[in-house]
Design an enzyme around this catalytic site. Structure first.
Site: not given
Length: 571
Positions: A320, A323-324, A374
């Site tokens: 994917g 992430g930042m 969760d």
């Protein structure tokens, strides 16, 4: 003469603290029935949050007891703690919740000592409890036999589950449930004289629902069975559905749901009962589903170290878009992702590390309505360096050197979260058929709406921040920008003052820190024009500020929405 080291006294104080915690936990749990009967929906949400916070509060309290009762040089002599563990084992042997007592002991030990002192000699890294023990105890289930007809069997069931608020139309409910049961099972099963129902005696409560949980079985097969009950204000208790599909029941116990409240005197026995009807669920998830999330964390950790010891699996970066704020890695053969906070965020992010931690902790205490994964928070994980692919380890060391460090042949991860691994929605859509795209975008919009109705605004709603579960549900999993919906200022874009305004690269209107303009969502969410048009047709109201303001007004009026953990066809 020196005094003997107080191992037994320390063990007793730890166990006394556990008894106090369990007493408070049980008190909150036992109040669930009355809250359901009296339709005290906001009290239900407050009780759920209070029960989650209770564990850490009580650990801190007992830590204080120990430090007050024993001198530091005595209490913190780690070389003596195998004696405490041994004394504690003898104290908890007669208990019916001894596996929880072990985890409680571990929590106290970790609150006193740094994690580099963790060892199986001082703690319960591996449980000392047998998985099943033959003990005399009160039956936790009831069994009902086919007595002439399915209707009579169901009538016998409901006779054993009365409430202070009466059933609104029990005969009508029985007729509907019988019809649903005949639709769910083959005709020969419904006529089989060996057919029986086994139900867990305590009712499980969560949000606006109460659940009868068990199984249907005959001499050859078994099916899970869940009967959700609702309190229709002004109409009494109503049986809302009958569910026998394993996938549907699995969703009810999903990692995306709030925790049930159930009077479970022998937790291991109940978890084993659930495991028999839901063999695809890990026991860590089942413990967590009934509120014992720390026990779930212990079982998860044991499963992880067993997996690493028994396989050639190595950590890799998760598939994917990177992430930042977080860096995410995974084990291909272990259905979990590990998330660490980067040392430096992308310039477009305005949050800091402390805020991110607060956001992730918030998720555990709110109603996740089946739409947020969760999380479990861990400190000071240590793994062999050989268990990391070189490029994965290099990336983690580069983006988070304050969190990830090398200690010889060991990798130290000072802080991380774990979440269930899912397929990122953007990757799922790239490979999906036309029908799958339609279903995924329909569920994506429902996820946003249900989160919003539960007073959660995801903030960053990009496709990459949502995942698709093995059951095809769309779930949000990136929490660094979440906020309560009521904190957001939804606005319409003001009309341009002059024709030149529309040609300008800069907005012609002021923008506050909490301002959101839903009209800007379409190009922000979808580069694919076909997906953009389809989503507009399915959920176009999400682009209207008035829709969001209407939700905010309902929340401020104290309305608690209905979000059912089973699909519409089951109702």
């Amino acid at each position: 003469m020196s005094q003997p080291w107080p191992a037994v006294e320390i063990a007793r104080m730890i166990l006394a603290g556990f008894d106090d915690y369990r007493d408070h936990f049980q008190r909150i749990t036992l109040g669930a029935r009355q809250r359901f009967e009296q339709a005290r929906w906001q009290d239900i949400q407050q009780a759920a949050a209070a029960r989650i916070n209770l564990y850490e509060e009580k650990v801190a309290e007992v830590n204080g007891w120990l430090r007050q009762a024993f001198a530091a040089e005595v209490l913190l002599d780690v070389e003596q703690w195998p004696l405490v563990k041994n004394a504690y084992i003898h104290l908890i042997d007669p208990r019916l919740d001894d596996e929880l007592a072990e985890t409680w002991y571990n929590s106290l030990f970790c609150s006193l000592f740094s994690h580099d002192l963790i060892s199986d000699g001082c703690m319960f890294i591996h449980t000392t409890r047998p998985s099943m023990r033959g003990r005399e105890r009160a039956a936790q289930t009831r069994t009902y036999r086919l007595d002439g007809s399915l209707r009579n069997l169901l009538r016998a069931v409901f006779a054993d589950y009365p409430f202070d608020m009466p059933y609104g139309d029990l005969e009508g409910d029985l007729a509907r449930l019988e019809e649903q049961l005949r639709e769910c099972l083959p005709d020969w099963v419904c006529k089989d004289p060996a057919l029986a129902v086994e139900l867990f005696v305590p009712v499980l409560y969560r949000n606006k629902g109460a659940y009868l949980v068990g199984r249907l079985y005959n001499s050859d097969e078994q099916w899970p069975l869940v009967i959700p009950l609702l309190h229709r204000e002004g109409h009494g208790i109503e049986a809302d559905a009958l569910i026998t599909d394993e996938a549907e029941v699995s969703i009810i116990f999903s990692f995306t749901r709030s925790y049930f409240m159930a009077d479970v005197p022998v937790p291991a026995e109940f978890v084993n009962f659930l495991k028999r009807i839901l063999p695809g669920k890990h026991i860590a998830e089942l413990y967590t589903s009934i509120g014992f999330y720390k026990q779930g964390k212990s079982e998860f950790y044991r499963a992880l170290i067993n997996h690493l010891a028994s396989s050639d699996d190595r950590f890799v970066m998760a598939p994917g878009v990177r992430g930042m704020v977080m860096s995410v890695f995974t084990l291909p053969g272990f259905n979990t992702v590990f998330k660490i906070i980067k040392d430096r965020f992308s310039p477009s992010k305005t949050v800091d590390r402390a805020t991110v931690i607060d956001k992730y902790r918030l998720v555990k205490s709110v109603d996740r309505v089946g739409r947020m994964a969760d999380t479990q928070e861990f400190a000071d994980f240590r793994f062999p360096r050989s268990k990391f692919e070189p490029d994965c380890l290099a990336e983690l060391l580069e983006v988070a050197p304050s969190t990830v460090a090398l200690e010889g042949d060991t990798v130290l991860i000072r802080h991380c979260w774990t979440e269930r691994r899912m397929t990122p929605l953007n990757l799922y859509l790239e490979q999906a058929t036309e029908g799958q795209v339609l279903e995924a975008l329909e569920d994506y919009g429902l996820a946003i709406k249900q989160l919003a109705a539960a007073n959660i605004f995801p903030g960053d709603m990009l496709l990459k921040n949502f995942g698709v579960t093995r059951h095809g549900r769309v779930v949000f999993y990136d929490y660094d920008e979440i906020s309560f919906l009521t904190e957001v200022n939804f606005r319409h874009i003001p009309p341009p003052r002059y024709p030149e305004d529309e040609m300008s690269g800069e907005p012609w209107y002021s923008i506050g820190p909490h301002d959101v303009f839903p009209e800007e969502f379409p190009p922000f969410l979808f580069a694919d024009m076909g997906q953009r048009r389809l989503f507009s047709r399915l959920h176009g109201e999400l682009y209207d500020a008035d829709y969001w303001k209407g939700l905010q007004a309902a929340i401020r009026e104290g309305k608690v929405i209905d979000v059912f953990p089973y699909r519409r066809k089951a109702r």
